[in-house]
Design a protein around this motif. Structure first.
Motif, PDB file in Angstrom:
ATOM      1  N   GLU A 108      20.739   0.400   3.500  1.00 48.78           N
ATOM      2  CA  GLU A 108      20.429  -0.227   4.776  1.00 48.78           C
ATOM      3  C   GLU A 108      20.633   0.724   5.955  1.00 48.78           C
ATOM      4  N   ARG A 109      21.617   1.604   5.866  1.00 50.03           N
ATOM      5  CA  ARG A 109      21.955   2.454   7.008  1.00 50.03           C
ATOM      6  C   ARG A 109      21.322   3.840   6.960  1.00 50.03           C
ATOM      7  N   GLN A 110      20.853   4.263   5.787  1.00 46.19           N
ATOM      8  CA  GLN A 110      20.296   5.606   5.672  1.00 46.19           C
ATOM      9  C   GLN A 110      18.866   5.612   5.148  1.00 46.19           C
ATOM     10  N   TRP A 111      18.642   4.987   3.995  1.00 44.32           N
ATOM     11  CA  TRP A 111      17.303   5.002   3.404  1.00 44.32           C
ATOM     12  C   TRP A 111      16.291   4.278   4.280  1.00 44.32           C
ATOM     13  N   THR A 112      16.559   3.013   4.604  1.00 44.21           N
ATOM     14  CA  THR A 112      15.589   2.219   5.349  1.00 44.21           C
ATOM     15  C   THR A 112      15.302   2.786   6.735  1.00 44.21           C
ATOM     16  N   PRO A 113      16.311   3.157   7.544  1.00 44.45           N
ATOM     17  CA  PRO A 113      15.991   3.732   8.853  1.00 44.45           C
ATOM     18  C   PRO A 113      15.181   5.020   8.774  1.00 44.45           C
ATOM     19  N   THR A 114      15.412   5.825   7.748  1.00 45.77           N
ATOM     20  CA  THR A 114      14.649   7.062   7.607  1.00 45.77           C
ATOM     21  C   THR A 114      13.191   6.777   7.281  1.00 45.77           C
ATOM     22  N   MET A 115      12.949   5.854   6.374  1.00 48.19           N
ATOM     23  CA  MET A 115      11.565   5.505   6.039  1.00 48.19           C
ATOM     24  C   MET A 115      10.844   4.890   7.236  1.00 48.19           C
ATOM     25  N   VAL A 116      11.532   4.031   7.972  1.00 42.52           N
ATOM     26  CA  VAL A 116      10.944   3.433   9.175  1.00 42.52           C
ATOM     27  C   VAL A 116      10.649   4.518  10.207  1.00 42.52           C
ATOM     28  N   GLY A 117      11.609   5.421  10.400  1.00 43.17           N
ATOM     29  CA  GLY A 117      11.487   6.439  11.431  1.00 43.17           C
ATOM     30  C   GLY A 117      10.509   7.543  11.117  1.00 43.17           C
ATOM     31  N   GLU A 118      10.103   7.675   9.856  1.00 44.63           N
ATOM     32  CA  GLU A 118       9.161   8.739   9.496  1.00 44.63           C
ATOM     33  C   GLU A 118       7.800   8.195   9.059  1.00 44.63           C
ATOM     34  N   ALA A 119       7.768   7.062   8.389  1.00 47.23           N
ATOM     35  CA  ALA A 119       6.506   6.525   7.885  1.00 47.23           C
ATOM     36  C   ALA A 119       5.985   5.358   8.721  1.00 47.23           C
ATOM     37  N   ASP A 120       6.851   4.395   9.021  1.00 48.53           N
ATOM     38  CA  ASP A 120       6.392   3.210   9.737  1.00 48.53           C
ATOM     39  C   ASP A 120       5.837   3.545  11.115  1.00 48.53           C
ATOM     40  N   VAL A 121       6.459   4.502  11.806  1.00 51.77           N
ATOM     41  CA  VAL A 121       5.984   4.842  13.147  1.00 51.77           C
ATOM     42  C   VAL A 121       4.569   5.419  13.103  1.00 51.77           C
ATOM     43  N   VAL A 122       4.205   6.051  12.011  1.00 55.33           N
ATOM     44  CA  VAL A 122       2.849   6.576  11.835  1.00 55.33           C
ATOM     45  C   VAL A 122       1.878   5.444  11.508  1.00 55.33           C
ATOM     46  N   VAL A 123       2.284   4.576  10.605  1.00 57.51           N
ATOM     47  CA  VAL A 123       1.424   3.464  10.208  1.00 57.51           C
ATOM     48  C   VAL A 123       1.073   2.584  11.405  1.00 57.51           C
ATOM     49  N   LEU A 124       2.066   2.237  12.207  1.00 59.38           N
ATOM     50  CA  LEU A 124       1.826   1.346  13.341  1.00 59.38           C
ATOM     51  C   LEU A 124       0.873   1.971  14.355  1.00 59.38           C
ATOM     52  N   ALA A 125       1.084   3.240  14.685  1.00 58.47           N
ATOM     53  CA  ALA A 125       0.203   3.881  15.658  1.00 58.47           C
ATOM     54  C   ALA A 125      -1.223   3.975  15.135  1.00 58.47           C
ATOM     55  N   CYS A 126      -1.379   4.332  13.867  1.00 58.57           N
ATOM     56  CA  CYS A 126      -2.721   4.424  13.282  1.00 58.57           C
ATOM     57  C   CYS A 126      -3.388   3.055  13.244  1.00 58.57           C
ATOM     58  N   HIS A 127      -2.628   2.036  12.914  1.00 58.25           N
ATOM     59  CA  HIS A 127      -3.181   0.675  12.824  1.00 58.25           C
ATOM     60  C   HIS A 127      -3.763   0.223  14.154  1.00 58.25           C
ATOM     61  N   TYR A 128      -2.988   0.358  15.212  1.00 61.34           N
ATOM     62  CA  TYR A 128      -3.445  -0.155  16.502  1.00 61.34           C
ATOM     63  C   TYR A 128      -4.481   0.745  17.165  1.00 61.34           C
ATOM     64  N   ALA A 129      -4.461   2.027  16.870  1.00 60.99           N
ATOM     65  CA  ALA A 129      -5.455   2.935  17.454  1.00 60.99           C
ATOM     66  C   ALA A 129      -6.767   2.961  16.680  1.00 60.99           C
ATOM     67  N   TRP A 130      -6.741   2.480  15.446  1.00 63.35           N
ATOM     68  CA  TRP A 130      -7.891   2.633  14.551  1.00 63.35           C
ATOM     69  C   TRP A 130      -9.217   2.161  15.146  1.00 63.35           C
ATOM     70  N   PRO A 131      -9.328   0.956  15.716  1.00 68.34           N
ATOM     71  CA  PRO A 131     -10.631   0.539  16.247  1.00 68.34           C
ATOM     72  C   PRO A 131     -11.157   1.472  17.335  1.00 68.34           C
ATOM     73  N   TRP A 132     -10.259   1.980  18.162  1.00 63.64           N
ATOM     74  CA  TRP A 132     -10.665   2.874  19.241  1.00 63.64           C
ATOM     75  C   TRP A 132     -11.068   4.249  18.702  1.00 63.64           C
ATOM     76  N   LEU A 133     -10.355   4.733  17.706  1.00 66.12           N
ATOM     77  CA  LEU A 133     -10.720   5.992  17.078  1.00 66.12           C
ATOM     78  C   LEU A 133     -12.075   5.878  16.389  1.00 66.12           C
ATOM     79  N   LYS A 134     -12.287   4.771  15.716  1.00 62.27           N
ATOM     80  CA  LYS A 134     -13.557   4.549  15.017  1.00 62.27           C
ATOM     81  C   LYS A 134     -14.712   4.510  15.999  1.00 62.27           C
ATOM     82  N   ALA A 135     -14.496   3.872  17.144  1.00 63.13           N
ATOM     83  CA  ALA A 135     -15.545   3.782  18.153  1.00 63.13           C
ATOM     84  C   ALA A 135     -15.867   5.139  18.767  1.00 63.13           C
ATOM     85  N   SER A 136     -14.880   6.045  18.783  1.00 59.21           N
ATOM     86  CA  SER A 136     -15.132   7.389  19.306  1.00 59.21           C
ATOM     87  C   SER A 136     -16.213   8.089  18.508  1.00 59.21           C
ATOM     88  N   GLY A 137     -16.194   7.905  17.188  1.00 59.92           N
ATOM     89  CA  GLY A 137     -17.212   8.485  16.319  1.00 59.92           C
ATOM     90  C   GLY A 137     -16.923   9.903  15.870  1.00 59.92           C
TER      91      GLY A 137
END
Length: 257
Positions: A108-137
């Protein structure tokens, strides 16, 4: 310096320090319009001020907690609403990983925060930016894996960090398939770069640990944020228009050793 990124609307996370700061400044020097974010208002404001001192402009929203979906969505919607599109998303922000050997890991104090801090932050940004990136072409996502996605460490217990960066590597390859031909997605795998995070961990200061790290680096120096930023400029530009699903090691030769 050039107009290699002219007319590119580029979102950069973690502009307050290290690689994110280096990339934001380098992108601005090459003509991009930068919308950054950071969880630390003071360091983000300093990057904005440093850009202004060079005659450059960086727009920033801070604080933004990239582990919180509402914060990520608000930042991206502000940028897209102001500029009408997103051409580049560079995910440099990461929470410093916890170092622990497998027998000592606290889930809870080491594994999960590391995965959130390295992987989740990428997933969330890609998820919300995806429609706008796709529209850029002609959009580009640049994520950061690491040499530790490929190589284990003899110096530290780096299981959480290795797993987090390997997750980013695999995710980015999938994004390349899902996004083509409108969105390219690539990773950069840095070696040891001198940043506030690595300095606080003692890995980039003088001493035994630094010397042991340098022994594995054929170029015999640690990296600087600018070393990574130059590679990011290439991946953000139209020069890399046929490059997707790739990983670019920028590590002083560690991966070749």
């Amino acid at each position: 310096m050039s107009q290699r990124l002219a007319n590119k609307i580029a979102l950069v996370t973690g502009i307050g320090g290290g690689i994110g700061r280096g990339c934001a400044l380098m992108f601005a020097r090459h003509g991009a319009t930068i919308i950054g974010c950071d969880i630390n208002p003071a360091t983000a404001a300093q990057t904005v001020a440093d850009a202004a001192a060079e005659g450059l402009t960086i727009d920033s929203m801070h604080p933004v907690d990239l582990t919180q979906p509402n914060d990520v969505k608000r930042w991206i919607e502000r940028a897209a609403g102001k500029h009408g599109r997103i051409d580049v998303l560079l995910n440099a922000a990461a929470i410093p990983p916890h170092m622990a050997r497998i027998e000592d890991i606290d889930y809870e104090r080491q594994w999960t925060p590391t995965m959130v801090g390295e992987a989740d932050v990428v997933v969330l940004a890609c998820h919300y930016a995806w429609p706008w990136l796709k529209a850029s072409g002609k959009a580009s996502i640049i994520n950061f894996a690491s040499v530790n996605a490929f190589r284990a460490s003899t110096h530290f217990g780096m299981g959480p960090h290795c797993a987090g960066k390997a997750a980013v590597l695999a995710l980015t390859r999938q994004l390349a398939i899902e996004g083509a031909p409108a969105i390219r997605a690539n990773t950069i795998s840095p070696g040891m770069v001198v940043t506030p995070a690595t300095q606080s961990a003692g890995a980039s200061t003088d001493g035994e640990i630094r010397e042991r790290i340098l022994a594995r680096v054929p170029m015999k120096r640690l990296g600087q944020p600018e070393d990574i930023a130059w590679a990011a400029v290439f991946l953000a530009s139209d020069e890399s228009g046929w490059v997707t699903g790739a990983n670019l090691p920028v590590d002083g030769g560690v991966m070749a050793n």
